[in-house]
Design a protein around this motif. Structure first.
Motif, PDB file in Angstrom:
ATOM      1  N   LYS A 143       1.096   4.043  -2.882  1.00 33.28           N
ATOM      2  CA  LYS A 143       0.910   5.461  -2.581  1.00 33.28           C
ATOM      3  C   LYS A 143       2.100   6.271  -3.107  1.00 33.28           C
ATOM      4  O   LYS A 143       1.918   7.326  -3.726  1.00 33.28           O
ATOM      5  CB  LYS A 143       0.756   5.647  -1.072  1.00 33.28           C
ATOM      6  CG  LYS A 143       0.404   7.034  -0.647  1.00 33.28           C
ATOM      7  CD  LYS A 143       0.194   7.106   0.855  1.00 33.28           C
ATOM      8  CE  LYS A 143      -0.147   8.499   1.304  1.00 33.28           C
ATOM      9  NZ  LYS A 143      -0.320   8.572   2.765  1.00 33.28           N
ATOM     10  N   LYS A 158       0.840  -1.209   0.000  1.00 33.09           N
ATOM     11  CA  LYS A 158       0.000   0.000   0.000  1.00 33.09           C
ATOM     12  C   LYS A 158       0.868   1.249   0.000  1.00 33.09           C
ATOM     13  O   LYS A 158       0.601   2.215  -0.726  1.00 33.09           O
ATOM     14  CB  LYS A 158      -0.919   0.011   1.223  1.00 33.09           C
ATOM     15  CG  LYS A 158      -2.121  -0.876   1.108  1.00 33.09           C
ATOM     16  CD  LYS A 158      -2.991  -0.740   2.350  1.00 33.09           C
ATOM     17  CE  LYS A 158      -4.212  -1.637   2.317  1.00 33.09           C
ATOM     18  NZ  LYS A 158      -5.018  -1.514   3.531  1.00 33.09           N
ATOM     19  N   TYR A 159       1.930   1.222   0.819  1.00 31.74           N
ATOM     20  CA  TYR A 159       2.842   2.362   0.885  1.00 31.74           C
ATOM     21  C   TYR A 159       3.528   2.561  -0.467  1.00 31.74           C
ATOM     22  O   TYR A 159       3.647   3.701  -0.952  1.00 31.74           O
ATOM     23  CB  TYR A 159       3.879   2.137   1.994  1.00 31.74           C
ATOM     24  CG  TYR A 159       4.867   3.248   2.142  1.00 31.74           C
ATOM     25  CD1 TYR A 159       4.500   4.458   2.726  1.00 31.74           C
ATOM     26  CD2 TYR A 159       6.176   3.113   1.683  1.00 31.74           C
ATOM     27  CE1 TYR A 159       5.405   5.487   2.860  1.00 31.74           C
ATOM     28  CE2 TYR A 159       7.086   4.136   1.808  1.00 31.74           C
ATOM     29  CZ  TYR A 159       6.704   5.321   2.394  1.00 31.74           C
ATOM     30  OH  TYR A 159       7.606   6.337   2.515  1.00 31.74           O
TER      31      TYR A 159
END
Length: 163
Positions: free
Chosen positions: A56, A52-53
């Motif tokens: 992003k 997810k990081y």
């Protein structure tokens, strides 16, 4: 009877202990499976957070790249427009210089023609500036002088008789 009862109770106790040991074993195996499942779950959750990081960050980098490319594209368009204007200016300057060169060539031709005309005019004036001598018995001499007024369109020749 009591002994039978006791034996029965001991066998029952023994069966229960075996069952307890089996259940403890099952509990331990279930505990180890649960802990390994929890470890795998935690690793999967960590991997999900890391991904997810990364997503992003990639989205932010993509957004920045788009903005940067947009600005760069705009700068290139401005530079292209400026270069097109310079090209047009240079083209106009070349055309003007070509016209000036043609004009200078014509002026040169006119100057050369003017010099030739002046040379011809000087020779003509030399021819006109003559002295006539009479071959008669008298020593009388007639001289003709020619005055020339040099103007662009109009040449006047006047005769003056001198004795």
């Amino acid at each position: 009877m009591l002994q039978q009862r006791l034996q029965l109770k001991e066998t029952e106790n023994h069966c229960l202990r075996k069952e307890i040991d089996g259940l403890k074993k099952d509990l331990r195996s279930q505990g180890s499976m649960t802990s390994s499942s929890e470890v795998r779950l935690n690793r999967a959750l960590e991997e999900i957070e890391r991904l997810k990081y990364n997503i992003k960050e990639n989205k932010m980098e993509l957004k920045e790249a788009r903005e940067s490319n947009g600005k760069e594209l705009q700068e290139l368009r401005i530079k292209n427009k400026r270069l097109e204007n310079q090209k047009a200016d240079l083209s106009n300057a070349v055309k003007k210089q070509s016209l000036l060169i043609d004009n200078l060539k014509r002026q040169k031709l006119h100057l050369e023609a003017s010099k030739l005309l002046n040379i011809t005019e000087e020779e003509f004036l030399k021819i006109l500036d003559w002295t006539i001598t009479s071959k008669s018995d008298s020593p009388k001499t007639v001289t003709k002088d020619v005055k020339v007024h040099n103007k662009v369109d109009d040449v006047k020749v006047e005769e003056v008789n001198c004795q």
